[in-house]
Structures are given as C-alpha cells and as structure tokens.
Design an enzyme around this catalytic site. Structure first.
Site, mmCIF file in Angstrom:
data_model
loop_
_atom_site.group_PDB
_atom_site.id
_atom_site.type_symbol
_atom_site.label_atom_id
_atom_site.label_comp_id
_atom_site.label_asym_id
_atom_site.label_seq_id
_atom_site.Cartn_x
_atom_site.Cartn_y
_atom_site.Cartn_z
ATOM 1 C CD GLU A 154 0.560 -2.712 -6.051
ATOM 2 O OE1 GLU A 154 0.268 -1.943 -6.988
ATOM 3 O OE2 GLU A 154 0.498 -2.386 -4.857
ATOM 4 C CD GLU A 197 1.148 3.287 -5.024
ATOM 5 O OE1 GLU A 197 0.395 4.285 -5.068
ATOM 6 O OE2 GLU A 197 0.933 2.257 -5.682
#
Length: 385
Positions: free
Chosen positions: A276, A171
């Site tokens: 995820e 991220e």
C-alpha cells in the site's frame, strides 16, 4: 579462406552475447528482477479491461498485483453464505494470464467488514446520515467462530493454488501497539489472529501468509507485531512476512524510522512486504494516518497543486522517493515485495483522503500513465545495488 564462414559465425555469436549482456532494463519489473517483486493494486477497471491504458501499464511494468476491493468481505460475501466470485475471478484470471504474482487482500479487517458478519441473527448495522452507525448486539462467540472459519476457508480454498500470497490480518493494532477494539477482538480477544492464520494455512498450505498495517514506523506498533510474529512461530503456525503499508507524505516518516522498524521485523526471521505504498505530495497538517474514517474540511489552501505540481515540489517528491528506494534496495535480502496502492495518480485514493476533492500526485506514474523521473532513475540504477 575455408575457415572464413566458421570465423564469421563465431564473431556473430560473440557479438550477440555481448549485446545481451549490455542490454539495460526497460521496465520496473526488469529493474527489480532478482531483488524483489514490484506490484500495483488493481481496481475493476484494470482487470476488467475497461481501463486499457492502466491495464497495459500493469502488464508491462509490474510483476505483482494486489486486489484493491474485490476480495474484501463486504464485496465477496455481503450476505451470509452468499459469495460473489465474478470480480475476484476476473482479478485472479488477469494475473494468471500475464504471469503476475497474485496477492489476496484480505481475510480479516474491521473496515469493509460485511454488515451482518458480527451481529446477532445476522442483522445488519445501518448508516443514518449525520449520525453514528447503529449497531445491533454481537452474535455469540460460537457463532462468530463459525462465520470466521467459513469465510476464510471458503475464500482461500476457492483460490487454492492460484493466489500466491494472502494478507491474513489487516490493521489490527492502534498506533500505541494495543489491539484495535474491532468485533474480532471484542468477541475473541487476541486469539482471532492465530485462528485466522491456522485456517488460512489449512485451506491452502502452499500460500504465503502475512500481517499488514500502516504507521509501522511507530516503535510501539512494530514492537507488538514483532511479538505477534514470535507467538505465531511458537505455535508452529505459518507466517511469512509483515506488511509495512508505507502511506507516506512529503515529510514523514524518515527513512531512518522506516529502516529501524524493518530491522526489528527482519530479526524475527520473516520477510518484509512494502504494501500500500504511496507518497502524498500535498501538505498534511494532521497526524499521518491511513485510518479511512478520518476526513477533514476542504479549503483551497489544502489543495495548492490543483493544476499540477510545481517544479520545486516535483523535484522534492522524486528525491524523497529515491531515498526510500535506495533503502529498499539496500535491504533487498529482507524485502520480498514493493507494492504501490493503485496504478496511476488518476485513480489514487489519496485524491480524496484525508480531504475530499484534492488533487494529489502520490504514485510512480502520472495521470497519463507516464513514468515520473524517479522511475527512469530506478530503471537505470536498480541493478547497480
């Protein structure tokens, strides 16, 4: 009749072979065999053995496991130079015992960073209720480089030959494709990415390495990741894949948006990991995001299925999952792994995100560890693709 026993043996052998050939997959791991690994993210209850139902589900259904929290910096090195290995060791040992592909999550992430890691003299930042965190000054560039090198090298070396895949940078971009203004970027600029991959590879040359982020259906974001992959490649650094987190909701993104991004990544020559993964069944009036600092006020209207999904919503959810799985199978030559974030609906983070207290149904197995209809469809049909 002297040949009768021989003929009987031959007939029995042929029957046995036919029976093996007709054997249908019984689990997700079997259904995806030869295509890609199917994974779950494990919390402490699973790998410690306290949640036996979830542990048995993982052992039976999944071929890959990812560490949920035990390898994140704030947990494994909460104080400078003090590594706490017990939970990570338990996680890795669980994977070794049951012959699972083991994913290390993660090496570089702005969130759940150890509080001392980026700051002068190792001073910790503090949370004050109702106020923004108070941050001390950053440490020097030289000190930060040393801390980053030591953290990555120590962690990867400790599990050398035992962890198959490391998520190196997690991220690191905003949705517009610019770098997130994290301590990593603020202190080192873009160079932190290349150093992280270099040091991870030096610590374990055989481990596979990848980048990972959410909202990867957004063109500007995926385009920057394509650029980063090419830059890593041009420097001769190992990069095996890009992880597309796929925190989906019931409406967004479209399969077509996902597929467009997948094709852009695949064109660089690296693989794609679906990481995820979850699909919220609840209404989401906000921009889709997995930024964990986003929180909104609870109202009954935002929690319409507290007592269980309606038949209509359940059908919609299962059909939408099926459409994505069909896409994953279509691109099985590019996709190496599909991991759901969690094990069952009961412990999914989506129950509290982005609105605390809601009841969600985002994973493949329900609160009783039972498969949803789409799981049975996958097991029956995956090998046909």
């Amino acid at each position: 009749m002297k040949n009768f026993p021989k003929l009987l043996i031959v007939l029995l052998a042929v029957t046995a072979l036919a029976s093996c050939a007709d054997k249908k997959p019984a689990t997700l791991a079997e259904a995806f065999k030869g295509k890609f690994t199917i994974g779950a993210t494990l919390n402490k209850g699973v790998y410690s053995g306290t949640d036996t139902a979830a542990a048995n589900l993982v052992i039976r259904q999944f071929s890959s496991i990812t560490a949920e929290n035990c390898m994140k910096q704030e947990n494994i090195q909460p104080e400078k130079g003090k590594f706490y290995w017990d939970e990570a060791e338990a996680f890795v040992s669980f994977g070794e015992k049951y012959d699972k592909e083991i994913i290390g999550h993660n090496l570089v992430w702005h969130s759940q960073m150890a509080r001392w890691f980026a700051f002068e003299d190792g001073a910790k930042f503090e949370f004050i209720p109702g106020q923004r965190p108070v941050f001390p000054p950053y440490c020097s560039k030289e000190e930060f480089l040393e801390r980053m090198h030591d953290h990555i090298t120590t962690l990867v070396s400790h599990f050398k030959g035992r962890v198959d895949v490391w998520e190196v940078c997690n991220e690191i971009l905003e949705d517009d494709g610019t770098f997130r203004k994290s301590p990593y970027y603020n202190i080192l600029g873009e160079e932190f990415v290349y150093l992280a991959f270099q040091w991870a590879h030096e610590a374990d040359p055989d481990a596979r390495l990848y980048l990972n982020d959410y909202n990867m259906h957004i063109p500007a974001k995926v385009d920057t990741y394509v650029r980063l992959v090419k830059e890593l490649q041009s420097r001769g650094l190992r990069v095996d894949a890009v992880g597309m987190q796929e925190h989906l909701d019931i409406n967004n993104p479209t399969v077509e948006e996902f597929e467009t991004s997948l094709n852009k990544i695949a064109a660089t020559g690296v693989k794609v990991y679906i990481t995820e993964w979850d699909m919220s069944a609840l209404p989401n009036p906000y921009l889709m995001s997995a930024e964990i600092t986003n929180r909104f006020e609870y109202t009954p209207e935002t929690d319409p299925y507290k007592e269980g999904l309606s038949a209509e919503q359940s059908k919609l959810w299962n059909n939408r999952v099926q459409s994505f799985v069909e896409c994953y199978l279509k691109h099985a030559d590019v996709i190496d792994r599909w991991t759901q974030w969690g094990t069952t609906d009961a412990t999914s983070w989506k129950n509290g995100f982005p609105i605390h207290g809601r009841t969600d149904y985002p994973l493949l197995f329900d609160r009783a560890c039972q498969p949803k209809p789409v799981v049975n469809w996958i097991i029956a049909n995956a090998q046909k693709f």
